[in-house]
Design an enzyme around this catalytic site. Structure first.
Site, PDB file in Angstrom:
ATOM      1  N   THR A 164       1.578  -9.277  11.825  1.00 37.80           N
ATOM      2  CA  THR A 164       2.132  -8.307  11.220  1.00 37.80           C
ATOM      3  C   THR A 164       0.726  -7.682  10.493  1.00 37.80           C
ATOM      4  O   THR A 164      -0.286  -8.584   9.850  1.00 37.80           O
ATOM      5  CB  THR A 164       3.181  -8.932   9.867  1.00 37.80           C
ATOM      6  OG1 THR A 164       3.417  -7.547   9.187  1.00 37.80           O
ATOM      7  CG2 THR A 164       2.277  -9.520   8.962  1.00 37.80           C
ATOM      8  N   THR A 204       0.952  -0.920   0.121  1.00 38.32           N
ATOM      9  CA  THR A 204       0.176  -0.350  -0.129  1.00 38.32           C
ATOM     10  C   THR A 204       1.492   1.247  -0.218  1.00 38.32           C
ATOM     11  O   THR A 204       1.041   1.989  -0.731  1.00 38.32           O
ATOM     12  CB  THR A 204      -1.321   0.398   1.268  1.00 38.32           C
ATOM     13  OG1 THR A 204      -0.290  -0.225   2.156  1.00 38.32           O
ATOM     14  CG2 THR A 204      -2.207  -0.891   1.433  1.00 38.32           C
ATOM     15  N   SER A 259      -6.157  10.117  -0.556  1.00 40.61           N
ATOM     16  CA  SER A 259      -6.081  10.962  -2.359  1.00 40.61           C
ATOM     17  C   SER A 259      -5.602  10.130  -2.916  1.00 40.61           C
ATOM     18  O   SER A 259      -4.841   9.695  -3.055  1.00 40.61           O
ATOM     19  CB  SER A 259      -5.318  12.983  -1.995  1.00 40.61           C
ATOM     20  OG  SER A 259      -4.462  12.191  -1.650  1.00 40.61           O
ATOM     21  N   LYS A 301       4.169  -6.911   4.008  1.00 37.87           N
ATOM     22  CA  LYS A 301       3.548  -5.865   3.706  1.00 37.87           C
ATOM     23  C   LYS A 301       3.768  -5.266   4.861  1.00 37.87           C
ATOM     24  O   LYS A 301       2.924  -5.365   5.974  1.00 37.87           O
ATOM     25  CB  LYS A 301       2.778  -5.523   2.192  1.00 37.87           C
ATOM     26  CG  LYS A 301       0.986  -6.051   2.777  1.00 37.87           C
ATOM     27  CD  LYS A 301       0.714  -4.842   3.962  1.00 37.87           C
ATOM     28  CE  LYS A 301       0.703  -3.601   3.262  1.00 37.87           C
ATOM     29  NZ  LYS A 301       0.091  -2.858   4.438  1.00 37.87           N
ATOM     30  N   ASN A 353       0.445  10.634   5.740  1.00 41.41           N
ATOM     31  CA  ASN A 353      -1.208   9.948   6.458  1.00 41.41           C
ATOM     32  C   ASN A 353      -2.389  11.384   6.012  1.00 41.41           C
ATOM     33  O   ASN A 353      -3.714  10.484   6.255  1.00 41.41           O
ATOM     34  CB  ASN A 353      -0.891   9.726   8.069  1.00 41.41           C
ATOM     35  CG  ASN A 353      -0.514   7.790   8.049  1.00 41.41           C
ATOM     36  OD1 ASN A 353      -0.945   7.118   7.581  1.00 41.41           O
ATOM     37  ND2 ASN A 353       0.797   8.250   7.965  1.00 41.41           N
ATOM     38  N   GLU A 407       6.704   4.522   7.143  1.00 39.30           N
ATOM     39  CA  GLU A 407       6.523   6.024   6.787  1.00 39.30           C
ATOM     40  C   GLU A 407       7.431   6.394   6.632  1.00 39.30           C
ATOM     41  O   GLU A 407       6.948   7.159   8.083  1.00 39.30           O
ATOM     42  CB  GLU A 407       4.774   6.238   6.625  1.00 39.30           C
ATOM     43  CG  GLU A 407       4.038   4.806   5.740  1.00 39.30           C
ATOM     44  CD  GLU A 407       2.295   5.141   6.532  1.00 39.30           C
ATOM     45  OE1 GLU A 407       2.193   4.789   5.265  1.00 39.30           O
ATOM     46  OE2 GLU A 407       2.463   5.846   7.702  1.00 39.30           O
TER      47      GLU A 407
END
Length: 416
Positions: A200, A162, A416, A189, A411, A287
């Protein structure tokens, strides 16, 4: 950008008894692979752990129900034959409609593959609270089944992403003393909403070793507790966490059915290596991460105390932002240790090092410490926080990353 070594292994071993098909179904993303099907051999053993989040996603509910049904079947039908994985939509917080859509995608694959619907386990990851595109999944099944292959692990790792910036795959070979060889390969992932609890974000690992299912389940719980349950990026446990371990027993050898079996230890160690690599790859790709941080707690009276302390430090936004800024503000670490909830804790016994630099000894500033030393360590891309509780022999380790401006941006823009 990911932190440190995120390169895939030089060799990704196919696992005899597992074939993988991938396609771009358009579940959410355009012009990228987002649907994966695993086909599992009849005689394989399969183990699974799922999220402890009470608001779990529809596919997690279906996985649990299908596993329960499989346990009630005759031996010939106890193995899940297919895993169905989509990315882009979590099918979470979608009520009965989402549950029915998960069931319908399983039935569609079962009809095409001529197996029972409960022999299909569905997994989803992506945006929470949106209606999943069931028709896109069903339409994409034919393409997945047509390109099933043993060498598709790396492509599958890319397809289940993702917000991940890199695919996560690892593989190793087990060389036994008598010349026999087993293999372990896996993918995972995850990059955000990471504080797994029994699994996970998504992880799929397989070996061609022959392992009895009850033992395989025990091994999976132990393996996840040592790896995926010891990482955190933001302290959030996902609605969709699942991890699957497959043992195909492709070479018709005697089952490994206890820890006393001579093949157990080398196989377990190989699995442990792959699980830990897949888990730490998630942290390295956190991230907005710029630093990979190991929180190692020793000297605990219990492992639970060590775990509580490690997670308190690893979760702390103040600690994580200090690491992003390369600011050796060690008081934030001490504060997190203090509020960790560890049952056995004496502040006057706590010592802390950043890598090899002592900053706090027995509850106060180490006399040898200088701000320049701390600054030098904090500027490194990979750092270990050593915390000695001075209470006993227990230890535990948690892996995390810093918290950057980019985490907020990713985030804020996710849907979007």
């Amino acid at each position: 950008m990911p932190v440190g070594n995120i390169a895939p292994p030089k060799i990704i071993y196919p696992i005899d008894g597992v074939d993988i098909g991938i396609t771009a179904a358009g579940v959410r993303y355009k012009d990228r692979d987002d649907l994966v099907v695993f086909r599992i051999a009849d005689k394989a053993s399969v183990a699974c752990v799922t999220t402890s989040n009470q608001c779990c996603a529809a596919p997690v509910l279906v996985v649990r129900e299908h596993l329960d049904k499989l346990q009630q079947q005759t031996e010939q039908k106890q193995t899940p034959h297919y895993l169905l994985i989509n990315t882009g939509n979590a099918n979470a917080a979608t009520g009965d409609d989402g549950y029915q859509r998960a069931l319908q995608t399983c039935q569609a694959l079962a009809d095409k593959a001529q197996v029972a619907a409960y022999q299909v386990l569905p997994f989803s990851t992506g945006v929470i609270g949106e209606v999943i595109n069931r028709d896109a999944i069903v339409t994409g099944l034919d393409a997945c089944l047509q390109n099933l292959g043993a060498d598709n692990w790396a492509t599958a790792a890319n397809a289940i992403r993702t917000t991940d910036t890199v695919p996560k795959v690892d593989s190793t070979q087990v060389n036994l003393d008598d010349g026999r060889v087993y293999h372990v390969t896996g993918i995972s992932k995850g990059a955000g909403m990471i504080r797994p609890n029994m699994a996970t974000m998504l992880g799929f690992v397989a070996t061609d070793a022959p392992i009895a299912q009850p033992l395989l389940q025990q091994m999976l719980v132990e393996l996840t507790n040592q790896s995926f349950n010891r990482i955190t990026i933001d302290g959030d446990t996902s609605t969709n966490d699942c991890c699957v371990l497959i043992a195909t027993g492709a070479h018709n050898e005697q089952l490994i059915d206890s820890a006393d079996h001579p093949d157990y230890e080398p196989v377990f160690l190989a699995l442990q290596q792959v699980f830990l690599r897949l888990a730490t790859l998630i942290v390295r790709d956190g991230e907005g991460a710029t630093k990979f941080i190991t929180v190692k707690v020793t000297g605990g009276k219990t492992v639970a105390d060590c775990c509580d302390v490690a997670y308190a430090v690893a979760h702390s936004p103040l600690v994580k932002t200090a690491f992003f800024a390369s600011d050796p503000n060690w008081g934030r670490i001490i504060a997190a240790v203090g509020y960790s909830g560890a049952e056995h804790l004496d502040a006057n016994l706590v010592s802390v090092k950043l890598d090899d630099v002592a900053i706090c000894t027995r509850g106060q500033l180490d006399p040898s410490y200088s701000e320049a030393q701390g600054q030098a360590v904090m500027s490194r891309p990979e750092i270990t926080i050593h915390i000695d509780l001075g209470m006993g022999e227990a230890t535990d380790t948690v892996y995390t990353c810093d918290l950057s401006h980019e985490y907020v941006s990713i985030n804020a823009d996710y849907r979007s």
